[in-house]
Design an enzyme around this catalytic site. Structure first.
Site, PDB file in Angstrom:
ATOM      1  N   ASN A  91      52.212  48.179  89.207  1.00  0.00           N
ATOM      2  CA  ASN A  91      51.023  48.772  88.611  1.00  0.00           C
ATOM      3  C   ASN A  91      50.897  48.493  87.108  1.00  0.00           C
ATOM      4  O   ASN A  91      49.787  48.430  86.582  1.00  0.00           O
ATOM      5  CB  ASN A  91      51.033  50.285  88.852  1.00  0.00           C
ATOM      6  CG  ASN A  91      49.960  51.000  88.060  1.00  0.00           C
ATOM      7  OD1 ASN A  91      48.782  50.897  88.352  1.00  0.00           O
ATOM      8  ND2 ASN A  91      50.382  51.737  87.033  1.00  0.00           N
ATOM      9  N   TYR A 156      42.313  38.828  81.419  1.00  0.00           N
ATOM     10  CA  TYR A 156      42.693  39.885  82.352  1.00  0.00           C
ATOM     11  C   TYR A 156      42.355  39.498  83.786  1.00  0.00           C
ATOM     12  O   TYR A 156      43.200  39.584  84.685  1.00  0.00           O
ATOM     13  CB  TYR A 156      41.987  41.178  81.969  1.00  0.00           C
ATOM     14  CG  TYR A 156      42.355  42.365  82.834  1.00  0.00           C
ATOM     15  CD1 TYR A 156      43.687  42.709  83.045  1.00  0.00           C
ATOM     16  CD2 TYR A 156      41.364  43.144  83.422  1.00  0.00           C
ATOM     17  CE1 TYR A 156      44.027  43.802  83.825  1.00  0.00           C
ATOM     18  CE2 TYR A 156      41.696  44.240  84.206  1.00  0.00           C
ATOM     19  CZ  TYR A 156      43.025  44.561  84.411  1.00  0.00           C
ATOM     20  OH  TYR A 156      43.358  45.644  85.189  1.00  0.00           O
ATOM     21  N   ALA A 158      41.849  36.521  85.087  1.00  0.00           N
ATOM     22  CA  ALA A 158      42.628  35.373  85.550  1.00  0.00           C
ATOM     23  C   ALA A 158      44.050  35.773  85.917  1.00  0.00           C
ATOM     24  O   ALA A 158      44.614  35.306  86.918  1.00  0.00           O
ATOM     25  CB  ALA A 158      42.647  34.295  84.473  1.00  0.00           C
ATOM     26  N   SER A 159      44.651  36.650  85.118  1.00  0.00           N
ATOM     27  CA  SER A 159      46.023  37.068  85.412  1.00  0.00           C
ATOM     28  C   SER A 159      46.091  37.869  86.705  1.00  0.00           C
ATOM     29  O   SER A 159      47.018  37.712  87.507  1.00  0.00           O
ATOM     30  CB  SER A 159      46.594  37.890  84.251  1.00  0.00           C
ATOM     31  OG  SER A 159      45.912  39.133  84.112  1.00  0.00           O
TER      32      SER A 159
END
Length: 249
Positions: A91, A156, A158-159
């Protein structure tokens, strides 16, 4: 319910927001929860709440910023879990917003280290032992902007898209040996990370979905716990959209 009695659940980024709600929900199902975060008071508060409701939890402070911190967490978690970790909830994450031309190499490296590299090595370290025991569940927390382009969220998104592909790859790699790997893709949710995003952007994103509102962390936790338990025993390699219906528009 005590269907997770005897199981150990490691939840990264679990001192606030979605992670905290998930830790509390897993403990309510009987799991011994390993709470992980950077703030000692919030970590203690999470453990106190879990124990106050009759659950079991232990915490560790860590920033999870590199491979060494991930490996140290694995060693601690196995020891704190009496030799086993059965559930892993990836998470923890960072969301660095802004135009692509404003991003630095340090921003890029931090985003992909925390959001991709650390989860990769946590899974690589813990999943084989789950497979040897014949049972395990891994849930990766992604984002709805991993599925569509959103200005200011290139790094963000893409990751998290990379994490969703890894979810499928790990499901194929470990599913035949009893380890289920899935992901959830939240929409706008009331978390500390969301506080860094301008209100107008949050409200705009929320308004685009049929639910037309921001989610509470507990709503995401319910979906994560579903995927983590045998309630989802035939679910492998999916990314469950928990975005108020944004996926439908």
């Amino acid at each position: 319910m005590t269907d997770l009695k005897g199981r150990t659940a490691l939840v990264t980024g679990s001192t606030s927001g979605i992670g905290r709600a998930t830790a509390i929900a897993l403990a309510a199902r009987g799991a011994h929860v390993l709470v992980v975060g950077r703030d000692e008071q919030r970590a203690r508060d999470a453990v106190t709440e879990i124990e106050g409701s009759g659950g079991s939890a232990t915490f560790r402070l860590t920033s999870l910023v590199d491979l060494e911190s991930a490996r140290e967490l694995v060693e601690w978690a196995i020891d704190a879990g009496n030799g086993h970790v059965d559930i892993l909830i990836n998470n923890a994450g960072v969301a660095l917003m802004g135009p692509s031309n404003a991003a630095t190499e340090a921003d890029f490296d931090e985003t992909f280290t925390v959001n991709v590299k650390v989860p990769f090595f946590l899974v690589a370290s813990l999943a084989p032992a789950m497979a040897e025991r014949g049972w395990g569940s891994i849930v990766n927390v992604s984002t709805m902007v991993a599925s569509f382009g959103q200005a200011g969220m290139a790094l963000y998104g893409a990751s998290r898209a990379a994490l969703e592909l890894l979810t499928k790859a790990w499901a194929a790699e470990y599913g035949g040996r009893g380890v289920r790997v899935n992901a959830v893709a939240p929409g706008p949710t009331r978390t500390r990370m969301m506080e860094a995003i301008p209100d107008e952007m949050v409200n705009h994103l929320a308004a685009l979905a049929p639910a037309a509102r921001v989610a509470e962390p507990e709503e995401l936790a319910s979906a994560i716990v579903f995927l983590a338990t045998d309630d989802a025993s035939f679910v492998h390699g999916v990314t469950l959209a928990v975005d108020g219906g944004r996926v439908a528009t």
